[in-house]
Design a protein around this motif. Structure first.
Motif, PDB file in Angstrom:
ATOM      1  N   ALA A   1       0.824  -1.214   0.000  1.00 21.40           N
ATOM      2  CA  ALA A   1       0.000   0.000   0.000  1.00 21.40           C
ATOM      3  C   ALA A   1       0.859   1.265   0.000  1.00 21.40           C
ATOM      4  CB  ALA A   1      -0.941   0.006   1.207  1.00 21.40           C
ATOM      5  N   GLY A   2       2.175   1.100   0.163  1.00 18.56           N
ATOM      6  CA  GLY A   2       3.070   2.246   0.129  1.00 18.56           C
ATOM      7  C   GLY A   2       3.444   2.812   1.476  1.00 18.56           C
ATOM      8  N   TYR A   3       3.071   2.140   2.555  1.00 18.54           N
ATOM      9  CA  TYR A   3       3.417   2.615   3.890  1.00 18.54           C
ATOM     10  C   TYR A   3       4.763   2.049   4.328  1.00 18.54           C
ATOM     11  CZ  TYR A   3      -1.322   4.357   4.303  1.00 18.54           C
ATOM     12  OH  TYR A   3      -2.477   5.049   4.096  1.00 18.54           O
ATOM     13  N   ALA A   4       5.586   2.904   4.905  1.00 21.60           N
ATOM     14  CA  ALA A   4       6.907   2.477   5.385  1.00 21.60           C
ATOM     15  C   ALA A   4       6.908   2.406   6.900  1.00 21.60           C
ATOM     16  CB  ALA A   4       7.981   3.457   4.919  1.00 21.60           C
ATOM     17  N   SER A   5       7.618   1.434   7.425  1.00 25.41           N
ATOM     18  CA  SER A   5       7.869   1.431   8.868  1.00 25.41           C
ATOM     19  C   SER A   5       9.004   2.412   9.118  1.00 25.41           C
ATOM     20  CB  SER A   5       8.248   0.025   9.342  1.00 25.41           C
ATOM     21  OG  SER A   5       9.473  -0.374   8.751  1.00 25.41           O
ATOM     22  N   LEU A   6       9.198   2.803  10.334  1.00 21.54           N
ATOM     23  CA  LEU A   6      10.263   3.748  10.652  1.00 21.54           C
ATOM     24  C   LEU A   6      11.526   3.009  11.070  1.00 21.54           C
ATOM     25  CD1 LEU A   6       8.212   6.433  12.563  1.00 21.54           C
ATOM     26  CD2 LEU A   6       9.134   6.570  10.254  1.00 21.54           C
ATOM     27  N   PRO A   7      12.683   3.563  10.729  1.00 25.16           N
ATOM     28  CA  PRO A   7      13.940   2.953  11.168  1.00 25.16           C
ATOM     29  C   PRO A   7      14.026   2.954  12.691  1.00 25.16           C
ATOM     30  CG  PRO A   7      14.323   4.605   9.470  1.00 25.16           C
ATOM     31  CD  PRO A   7      12.895   4.732   9.891  1.00 25.16           C
ATOM     32  N   GLU A   8      14.522   1.868  13.249  1.00 25.43           N
ATOM     33  CA  GLU A   8      14.670   1.773  14.701  1.00 25.43           C
ATOM     34  C   GLU A   8      16.098   1.384  15.037  1.00 25.43           C
ATOM     35  OE1 GLU A   8      11.822  -0.807  16.502  1.00 25.43           O
ATOM     36  OE2 GLU A   8      10.149   0.073  15.406  1.00 25.43           O
ATOM     37  N   GLY A   9      16.625   1.966  16.111  1.00 31.10           N
ATOM     38  CA  GLY A   9      17.957   1.610  16.552  1.00 31.10           C
ATOM     39  C   GLY A   9      18.858   2.809  16.694  1.00 31.10           C
ATOM     40  N   VAL A  10      20.138   2.544  16.710  1.00 30.69           N
ATOM     41  CA  VAL A  10      21.151   3.564  16.927  1.00 30.69           C
ATOM     42  C   VAL A  10      21.635   4.112  15.585  1.00 30.69           C
ATOM     43  CG1 VAL A  10      23.436   3.976  17.906  1.00 30.69           C
ATOM     44  CG2 VAL A  10      21.854   2.430  19.053  1.00 30.69           C
ATOM     45  N   GLY A  11      21.912   5.401  15.537  1.00 32.91           N
ATOM     46  CA  GLY A  11      22.415   6.018  14.311  1.00 32.91           C
ATOM     47  C   GLY A  11      21.366   5.989  13.223  1.00 32.91           C
ATOM     48  N   LEU A  12      21.784   5.689  12.012  1.00 33.85           N
ATOM     49  CA  LEU A  12      20.831   5.613  10.908  1.00 33.85           C
ATOM     50  C   LEU A  12      20.113   4.271  10.846  1.00 33.85           C
ATOM     51  CD1 LEU A  12      22.584   7.429   7.940  1.00 33.85           C
ATOM     52  CD2 LEU A  12      20.701   8.229   9.359  1.00 33.85           C
ATOM     53  N   CYS A  13      20.520   3.336  11.687  1.00 35.61           N
ATOM     54  CA  CYS A  13      19.842   2.040  11.782  1.00 35.61           C
ATOM     55  C   CYS A  13      20.004   1.194  10.526  1.00 35.61           C
ATOM     56  CB  CYS A  13      18.360   2.208  12.079  1.00 35.61           C
ATOM     57  SG  CYS A  13      17.986   3.387  13.362  1.00 35.61           S
ATOM     58  N   CYS A  14      21.113   1.338   9.852  1.00 36.52           N
ATOM     59  CA  CYS A  14      21.379   0.486   8.694  1.00 36.52           C
ATOM     60  C   CYS A  14      22.886   0.374   8.515  1.00 36.52           C
ATOM     61  CB  CYS A  14      20.711   1.039   7.438  1.00 36.52           C
ATOM     62  SG  CYS A  14      21.275   2.654   6.944  1.00 36.52           S
ATOM     63  N   GLU A  15      23.282  -0.594   7.710  1.00 35.58           N
ATOM     64  CA  GLU A  15      24.707  -0.813   7.444  1.00 35.58           C
ATOM     65  C   GLU A  15      24.929  -0.927   5.954  1.00 35.58           C
ATOM     66  OE1 GLU A  15      26.723  -4.069   9.351  1.00 35.58           O
ATOM     67  OE2 GLU A  15      25.402  -3.912  11.079  1.00 35.58           O
ATOM     68  N   VAL A  16      26.040  -0.356   5.498  1.00 35.70           N
ATOM     69  CA  VAL A  16      26.449  -0.519   4.111  1.00 35.70           C
ATOM     70  C   VAL A  16      27.351  -1.747   4.038  1.00 35.70           C
ATOM     71  CG1 VAL A  16      27.740   0.500   2.199  1.00 35.70           C
ATOM     72  CG2 VAL A  16      26.289   1.947   3.645  1.00 35.70           C
ATOM     73  N   ASP A  17      27.026  -2.668   3.152  1.00 34.33           N
ATOM     74  CA  ASP A  17      27.848  -3.856   2.955  1.00 34.33           C
ATOM     75  C   ASP A  17      29.039  -3.448   2.086  1.00 34.33           C
ATOM     76  OD1 ASP A  17      28.694  -6.263   1.222  1.00 34.33           O
ATOM     77  OD2 ASP A  17      27.600  -7.175   2.898  1.00 34.33           O
ATOM     78  N   GLU A  18      30.222  -3.400   2.683  1.00 33.34           N
ATOM     79  CA  GLU A  18      31.399  -2.893   1.973  1.00 33.34           C
ATOM     80  C   GLU A  18      31.786  -3.759   0.780  1.00 33.34           C
ATOM     81  OE1 GLU A  18      34.677  -1.402   4.257  1.00 33.34           O
ATOM     82  OE2 GLU A  18      33.341  -0.964   5.956  1.00 33.34           O
ATOM     83  N   ALA A  19      31.617  -5.065   0.891  1.00 40.06           N
ATOM     84  CA  ALA A  19      31.959  -5.940  -0.238  1.00 40.06           C
ATOM     85  C   ALA A  19      31.062  -5.626  -1.434  1.00 40.06           C
ATOM     86  CB  ALA A  19      31.833  -7.402   0.172  1.00 40.06           C
TER      87      ALA A  19
END
Length: 148
Positions: free
Chosen positions: A121-139
């Motif tokens: 339907a186009g609804y997003a949940s909100l990020p939860e946690g510390v900082g931006l709450c995501c990680e960039v996979d360096e590989a």
């Protein structure tokens, strides 16, 4: 965008002739890019992009300026999931938030591990946690070389 960005005179003329909300700001990077539209009353929606404005702080400043003029924020978000996460963080605290743009196909698969989702339907949940709450996979980052 109904006219060349930054041409406030054209936006003023359009606003006088068209009875639909005008959105602008996709290419504006600071409060100085949007203030003219607000002062002249020719913007109904601010569509600034968190990744283009310099991040959360500048997006929040623009949103606050829009709030002073009663103009809502609808973040234009044509960036990876990392930029979308930052934009969602900011949008969560904007009183005049309207809607959020998001293109999931922009992020290369596996580049960003995020803990928020969006539904059909186009609804997003909100990020939860510390900082931006995501990680960039360096590989993955090095494999896809997103800066080519």
């Amino acid at each position: 965008m109904p006219a060349v960005p930054g041409n406030i005179e054209v936006f003023k003329r359009l606003k006088e002739q068209i009875n639909i909300p005008l959105a602008t700001g996709e290419r504006d990077c600071t409060i100085w890019g949007v203030i003219g539209y607000l002062q002249e009353g020719c913007a109904d929606i601010l569509e600034v992009d968190c990744a283009h404005t310099g991040g959360i702080t500048q997006l929040r400043k623009i949103a606050t300026l829009g709030e002073a003029y009663q103009v809502p924020l609808a973040p234009h978000c044509v960036t990876t999931d990392l930029g979308a996460t930052a934009s969602l963080h900011c949008s969560e605290v904007v009183p005049f938030f309207l809607i959020h743009e998001y293109y999931p196909s922009i992020s290369p698969p596996g580049l960003v591990r995020k803990n928020w989702t969006f539904d059909d339907a186009g609804y997003a949940s909100l990020p939860e946690g510390v900082g931006l709450c995501c990680e960039v996979d360096e590989a993955t980052f090095h494999r896809v070389n997103v800066f080519r």
